[in-house]
Design an enzyme around this catalytic site. Structure first.
Site, PDB file in Angstrom:
ATOM      1  N   HIS A   1      -3.695  -5.170   0.280  1.00  0.00           N
ATOM      2  CA  HIS A   1      -3.176  -5.627   1.570  1.00  0.00           C
ATOM      3  C   HIS A   1      -3.235  -7.152   1.685  1.00  0.00           C
ATOM      4  CE1 HIS A   1      -2.581  -1.817   3.823  1.00  0.00           C
ATOM      5  NE2 HIS A   1      -3.489  -1.357   2.974  1.00  0.00           N
TER       6      HIS A   1
ATOM      7  N   CYS B   1       0.832  -1.207   0.000  1.00  0.00           N
ATOM      8  CA  CYS B   1       0.000   0.000   0.000  1.00  0.00           C
ATOM      9  C   CYS B   1       0.868   1.258   0.000  1.00  0.00           C
ATOM     10  CB  CYS B   1      -1.002  -0.044   1.156  1.00  0.00           C
ATOM     11  SG  CYS B   1      -2.360   1.128   0.937  1.00  0.00           S
TER      12      CYS B   1
ATOM     13  N   GLU C   1      -1.597  -8.991   3.612  1.00  0.00           N
ATOM     14  CA  GLU C   1      -1.485  -9.422   5.017  1.00  0.00           C
ATOM     15  C   GLU C   1      -2.842  -9.534   5.699  1.00  0.00           C
ATOM     16  OE1 GLU C   1      -1.108  -6.368   4.062  1.00  0.00           O
ATOM     17  OE2 GLU C   1      -1.936  -5.033   5.601  1.00  0.00           O
TER      18      GLU C   1
END
Ligand code: MN
Length: 231
Positions: free
Chosen positions: A207, A107, A209
């Site tokens: 994202h 990001c 994660e």
């Protein structure tokens, strides 16, 4: 399990505390590596020493990079900026790319990579673009991304089109030197860049994660990163 990944945290509003969502740390551990959180500092000797101690650099998400770093004046749609973190991450990333140390940018981290490479950002994705700042839960993918063949992302996903989450209002404008676009949303927004060099450098605008617990394929980004970090 011996590879060490340095992760850059946020400075909390008021600048008295560091903060990092646990999902970054958990992703590095799940992919088989050791996470070190690197506190934001502005002393170049400490920044350089950080790089001696890590095998890979993970640039986490956060607020908007200062447009002065890419030669533009601030526009009304630009958000909060964090001067100390900007300085820290730009110095750290510049030296990481020079050494080179493998870098994964997520990001804001993807945007920092591009700015360090001499690229620019779109300060606010307004009219004419899809909704890139989703109101859906963070793990939930809301838009499609088309992946280039012969890319690292293609190797990870082995698919031409994937669905990703979208938690950004800025995006890459002009692509920095030594990088190429390897994923785009269907409105043309750049969603990933990869370095041309032999050493791993990848920026993703989404994202991963926050996605891999629901879709294990997204952990592949971290695995690929960590595999490239072996001494
Ligand atoms: Mn997006």
């Amino acid at each position: 399990m011996s590879v060490i990944i340095g992760i850059t945290p946020y400075l909390q509003k008021g600048r008295t505390e560091y903060r990092l969502p646990r999902t970054y740390v958990e992703s590095i551990i799940a992919a088989g590596s050791i996470p070190y959180i690197l506190p934001v500092v502005t002393d170049k000797r400490i920044i350089s020493r950080y790089l001696d101690s890590i095998d890979g650099l993970l640039l986490a998400g956060g607020v908007d990079p200062d447009p002065l770093y890419y030669g533009e004046e601030p526009l009304p749609g630009m958000g909060e900026i964090d001067p100390e973190r900007d300085y820290f991450e730009i110095e750290l990333t510049r030296e990481a790319l020079n050494r080179p140390v493998p870098v994964l940018g997520i990001c804001r981290g993807c945007q920092i990579l591009n700015v360090v490479a001499g690229g620019t950002l779109i300060q606010d994705l307004g009219e004419g673009y899809f909704k890139h700042l989703q109101d859906a839960p963070g793990w939930y993918p809301t838009h499609n991304v088309e992946i280039e063949e012969n890319s690292l992302l293609n190797r990870v996903f082995n698919e031409k089109i994937i669905k990703v989450n979208s938690i950004h209002h800025q995006a890459i404008g002009k692509v920095g030197k030594g990088f190429r676009v390897t994923a785009r949303a269907r409105d043309g927004v750049i969603e990933a860049i990869e370095g041309d060099g032999a050493v791993f450098s990848l920026g993703v605008q989404w994202h991963p994660e926050r996605m891999w617990e629901k879709n294990r394929k997204f952990l592949g980004i971290f695995r690929e990163f960590i595999n490239s970090c072996g001494r």
